[in-house]
Design a protein around this motif. Structure first.
Motif: not given
Length: 73
Positions: A39-43, A9-15, A45-53
């Motif tokens: 912005a692309l790196v943050m998005l 959520n933090g990554l998506l908020f600050f992207a 990273t958020a995608l990779v973390l969400a898929l891992g979860n």
């Protein structure tokens, strides 16, 4: 799990900050690519973390299902 969700959520908020950086008129020329890259790196990273979860959650559910069926047998 909750900590990882907070990170996502933090990554998506600050992207969008990276996109805002690219819109500053008096900024140097390298600011726009740097902002969009950030912005692309943050998005990403958020995608990779969400898929891992999601993968970890499916694995946990499959294990608990397997244990429940072993208990019934």
């Amino acid at each position: 799990m909750a900590r990882s969700k907070n990170v996502i959520n933090g990554l998506l908020f600050f992207a969008p900050i990276g996109i805002v950086l690219s819109a500053i008129p008096q900024a140097p020329d390298y600011t726009a690519p740097l902002g969009w890259g950030l912005a692309l790196v943050m998005l990403g990273t958020a995608l990779v973390l969400a898929l891992g979860n999601a993968k970890a959650r499916r694995r946990t559910e499959a294990q608990s299902e397997g244990e429940a069926q072993d208990a019934l047998s």
